[in-house]
Design an enzyme around this catalytic site. Structure first.
Site, PDB file in Angstrom:
ATOM      1  CG  HIS A 163      57.152 -87.183  45.750  1.00  0.00           C
ATOM      2  ND1 HIS A 163      56.780 -86.546  46.903  1.00  0.00           N
ATOM      3  CD2 HIS A 163      58.166 -88.014  46.099  1.00  0.00           C
ATOM      4  CE1 HIS A 163      57.539 -86.963  47.896  1.00  0.00           C
ATOM      5  NE2 HIS A 163      58.385 -87.863  47.439  1.00  0.00           N
ATOM      6  CE  LYS A 211      70.448 -88.153  42.035  1.00  0.00           C
ATOM      7  NZ  LYS A 211      71.372 -87.782  43.097  1.00  0.00           N
TER       8      LYS A 211
END
EC number: 4.1.1.31
Length: 913
Positions: free
Chosen positions: A136, A575
């Site tokens: 990532h 999120k």
């Protein structure tokens, strides 16, 4: 264990300072200043505060930012060295069992609580711990830079020894300075976006530097600690620890991870392990120069040596090279077999009779050597020389790390939709969550596999669908090669319903991943649903109950010991609903799924998708595991290590050894003790309070992120759009061409809020939740929250991590970033909401903790941040100016300086995304 004892090892060891605790950082700073003074005197003056940055040219400003980033990196190296010395000092003064995060400590705690050797052994042998390295894009440092850091760390380690003369110490210090000079002359920025193949090599760097050695050392420490705590009690350790990887297999949103790239990643991981064993066998041959005239050996091993020599085709030469030394002769045959295995891989052929068919065959040869030495009375030699390699092979096998395949449920559904149209042309496609769609999947899964037809002729499918299906075939090829350890699981991201998982089973069936000829019985590829959003976490029990009722799933789980793995995502849930609500929903989902598994007779194993920053699940390892629901670690434990977390944990040998043991020991401690701890016991009043706080916190957070102007605010007030220039990952920052918050990945979302010093995903909404709770329940509500802070593990952990985040927020700097938003009304309005919630959160946290200032319980963390804060603030202000200049038409020099400021800020805060 009381909550006050659960601070991470850094905080707990802070009271034990070495006499030269600061000398390492002083040495590194002096060396850096000497190098910079010689190459760029103007930069040195700026670093000393003698010259203002605003008077510098853009080129010199860029060099100053590079020097500041290097200083942050050097400071982190010095702190890692200091932490290792502290742990050694604790062990010297108090004993190994007093070092938190060690098996010696966990075994001692277990014995103190009345757990006998049998109970501890039962838990230990069932332990399955798997950190998973991902690519990532949060690592802003090049491998070349990591190599320099490694050598600097080693020189600091060398300087710890008191044996050096003054002249020798000066030589070591000169070596440190030389490495820093090379670091100064090495470009910080990646000039090109990395390829997936390069990311694979980045991941392998850590195995080759530290991890191949760290795991065998872990097994040795477990056995040593066991014998000290439970003398005379037997212990046969299985492969309790291994590594996974996503690099080369993570297709979710990364168009560059093609089936061919995955095939190359599998091949490279396999080759790395085989080449490692070749080198280790060479070392072993040099060590085991044992003469049969001095150490008589049993007939069984003599026969094994003779058979190996005869089968090698070079028996006479090997015997002549090492006359009378059967171990060297045997090892020579083993090396020939490994060479034949590598040669077959190069030709893309299955291993022949002269090669190793798999890791088990190599383990059998190592076991034969260990047994021969033990029977001849040389057990210590077997333990010192052969056992470490045997442990290594048990962990890494012929794969180095098990490669997971990650795919998005939308891609799976789109591929199956095309198959449906081929099989049933002209008929309407059912909705993905409809009974009709599930019925079709179950019908196809139950039907015997037949040659020919739409499943074998993929020409009618789109290129995207063919590629998705081909990925499954790559996995099947790897297994047919006898490489059952090469591939771990298929991780299905954005799993919304049971049919999504059944669709994966159907593709696996027609790719050749079922155990039986008719492809109706069992799937050999474990399928792991990834639950990422708050709605998906809430419906997790219903989803899994429906899935576990399918007979095919039940049969397939028997191949994995009755374990169903479920991955839970910290990034997207945060999120989606904010920090507090995400943590509460994750906790509830784990507890509910654990109870469901108990009722269904299936062990639920959780795979924790954590990132490095607090808002993406980052927290001290021991504390994060200790806060999981009681009894929730049943069938194993997996966790992602991403980006800068990988280098922070595994770049240096001492740190890597400690981090590996910390993870495994913390998991064992939870297994043994979580259901005995009052801080994890269910409490209706606490749960009710968490639910109430979460509801308000999530509403406050959603009110902010659903403002239509928030994306414009984030784009204007942060380097969100400029982050792509860092080239820190092969994967795009967005899931598609859309330009919405929903389409923005969690990593750049967090990265942007970190750079502009809002750090909003790590705290926003909590203040509103706490305030509303106290407003409704008055003094009794505050008293309950204060009691929860003392007695509820999850609540305490969340508050602790929020406090550390709040300490790094700087409203003055954040306001300057907000001033970059083109629409002043938007900038002022959003920032006013952020400022109000920040002040509310700080005030409420101080009330709950009854503290005088934020994070006062973490003096070590405060000191660490204070050492960086002045420089970090300066860098942030420079970044504001650079963003203004670039957006006003700045040139490449301005862009380079801006990118260096982004990397510098990330180094100072210790986290990117």
């Amino acid at each position: 264990m009381p909550l006050r004892d659960l601070n991470d090892a850094e905080e707990t060891a802070a009271s034990i300072e070495s006499a030269d605790a600061l000398s390492r950082s002083e040495l590194l700073r002096a060396a850096l200043m000497e190098v910079v003074e010689r190459h760029e005197p103007d930069v040195a003056r700026a670093l000393r505060g003698e010259a203002p940055h605003r008077a510098m040219s853009t080129r010199l400003l860029a060099r100053t930012l590079q020097a500041q980033a290097i200083w942050f990196q050097l400071l982190s190296i010095a702190e890692q060295n200091r932490d290792m010395r502290r742990r050694r000092e604790v062990e010297r003064q108090r004993g190994h069992a007093e070092v938190l995060g060690t098996f010696a400590h966990v075994f001692r705690l277990a014995a103190d609580q009345g757990l006998g050797a049998a109970a501890v052994r039962d838990a230990l042998v069932q332990l399955r711990v798997r950190p998973v390295i991902t690519a990532h894009p949060t690592e802003a440092r090049r491998v070349t830079v990591l190599e320099r850091h490694r050598r600097i760390y080693l020189r600091l380690y060398d300087l710890e020894s008191p044996r050096w003369t003054l002249r020798e110490r000066e030589d070591l210090q000169r070596a440190v300075r030389d490495e820093i000079e090379l670091l100064w002359l090495t470009g910080e920025l990646k000039l090109d976006k990395p390829t997936v193949d390069q990311e694979v090599e980045w991941g392998l760097y850590f195995f080759e530097e530290t991890l191949f050695d760290a795991v065998p050392a872990l097994y040795a420490r477990i056995e040593q600690a066991w014998q000290r705590q439970f003398p005379g009690e037997p212990l046969e350790l299985p492969a309790v620890f291994a590594f996974g990887s996503w690099i080369g297999g993570d297709r979710d949103g990364n168009p560059f991870v093609t089936p061919e790239v995955t095939r190359r990643a599998l091949d490279r991981l396999r080759r790395a392990a085989l080449e490692r064993y070749q080198a280790r066998l060479g070392d072993l041959a040099r060590q085991l120069c044992v003469s049969e005239r001095v150490l008589p050996l049993g007939e069984a091993f003599r026969a094994a040596v003779a058979a190996a020599l005869a089968a090698s085709g070079r028996g006479e030469a090997l015997a002549a090279r090492n006359p009378g030394e059967p171990f060297r002769q045997f090892i020579g045959c083993m090396r020939l077999r490994l060479a034949a295995t590598l040669a077959a891989d190069e030709r893309d052929d299955p291993p022949g009779p002269d090669a190793y068919a798999g890791a088990d065959a190599l383990l059998a040869d190592l076991a034969a050597m260990q047994q021969a030495l033990a029977e001849a009375g040389a057990q210590p030699l077997a333990q010192s020389f052969v056992a470490p390699l045997e442990r290594e092979v048990r962990c890494f096998r012929f794969a180095t790390a098990r490669l997971d395949i990650r795919e998005n449920s939308q891609r799976i559904r789109a591929t199956l939709a095309e198959v449906w149209q081929c099989l049933r042309p002209g008929t309407a496609l059912p909705a993905a969550d409809s009974p009709a769609w599930k019925d079709w999947l179950l019908t196809e899964l139950a039907a015997p596999k037949r040659a020919g037809g739409a499943w074998d002729d993929l020409a009618a499918l789109s290129p995207a669908a063919r590629e998705t299906f081909e990925t499954f075939r790559v996995v099947a090829e790897a297994r047919r090669r006898g490489d059952r350890d090469a591939v771990g699981s298929l991780i299905l991201s954005m799993t919304h319903c049971a049919a999504d998982v059944l669709g994966v089973y159907l593709l696996a069936k027609h790719a050749g991943l079922f155990h039986d000829a008719t492809a109706t019985e069992r799937c050999v590829l474990p399928v792991v649903p990834l639950l990422e959003t708050l709605p998906d976490l809430r419906r997790a029990p219903a989803l899994l109950k429906e899935l576990l009722e399918v007979p095919l799933v039940q049969r397939s789980l028997r191949l994995s010991g009755g374990v169903q793995e479920v991955m839970i995502g910290y990034s997207d849930s945060n999120k989606d609903g904010g920090y507090f609500s995400a943590n509460w929903e994750l906790y509830k989902a784990q507890a509910a799924l654990t109870r469901l598994g108990e009722r269904a007779g299936v062990r639920i194993a959780f795979f924790h998708g954590r990132g490095g920053s607090v808002s993406r699940g980052g927290a001290p390892t021991g504390r994060a595991i200790a806060a999981l629901p009681a009894g929730s670690i049943r069938g194993g434990f997996r966790v992602t290590d991403q980006g800068e977390v990988v280098s922070a944990k595994y770049a240096n040998r001492g740190t890597a050894h400690y981090q590996v043991e910390l993870l495994a020991a913390s998991v064992l401690q939870h297994v043994l003790m979580s259901e005995r701890e009052a801080a994890l016991a269910p409490c209706h009043a606490f749960d009710e309070a968490m639910e109430a706080i979460s509801g308000v916190a999530c509403t406050a957070y959603r009110q902010l992120v659903e403002r239509p102007e928030l994306l414009a605010y984030l784009q204007g007030s942060s380097p969100l759009e400029e982050l792509a220039g860092l080239n820190i990952g092969s994967r795009p920052a967005r899931r598609g061409a859309a330009r919405s918050l929903a389409d923005l990945r969690a990593i750049p979302w967090v990265f942007a809020w970190t750079q502009n010093r809002h750090l909003l995903p790590g705290w926003y909404g909590l203040g509103s939740g706490l305030e509303a709770f106290v407003q409704v329940r008055k003094a009794r509500g505050l008293a309950l929250l204060q009691r929860m802070f003392e007695e509820c593990r999850l609540f305490r952990t969340v508050i602790d991590e929020v406090e550390k985040t709040l300490l790094a927020v700087d409203l003055d700097i954040a306001r300057a970033f907000a001033g970059l938003v083109p629409d002043r009304a938007v900038g002022d309005s959003v920032f006013a909401a952020v400022e109000a919630e920040y002040r509310r959160t700080c005030a409420m946290v101080l009330e709950v903790t009854d503290a005088g200032e934020i994070a006062e319980r973490f003096p070590q963390h405060r000191r660490r941040l204070a050492r960086r804060l002045q420089t970090m603030n300066q860098v942030s202000r420079e970044q504001v100016q650079l963003l203004q200049r670039l957006r006003a038409g700045g040139d490449d020099e301005v862009r380079t300086a801006l990118l260096l400021s982004i990397g510098c800020a990330a180094a100072g805060l210790g986290a990117t995304g």
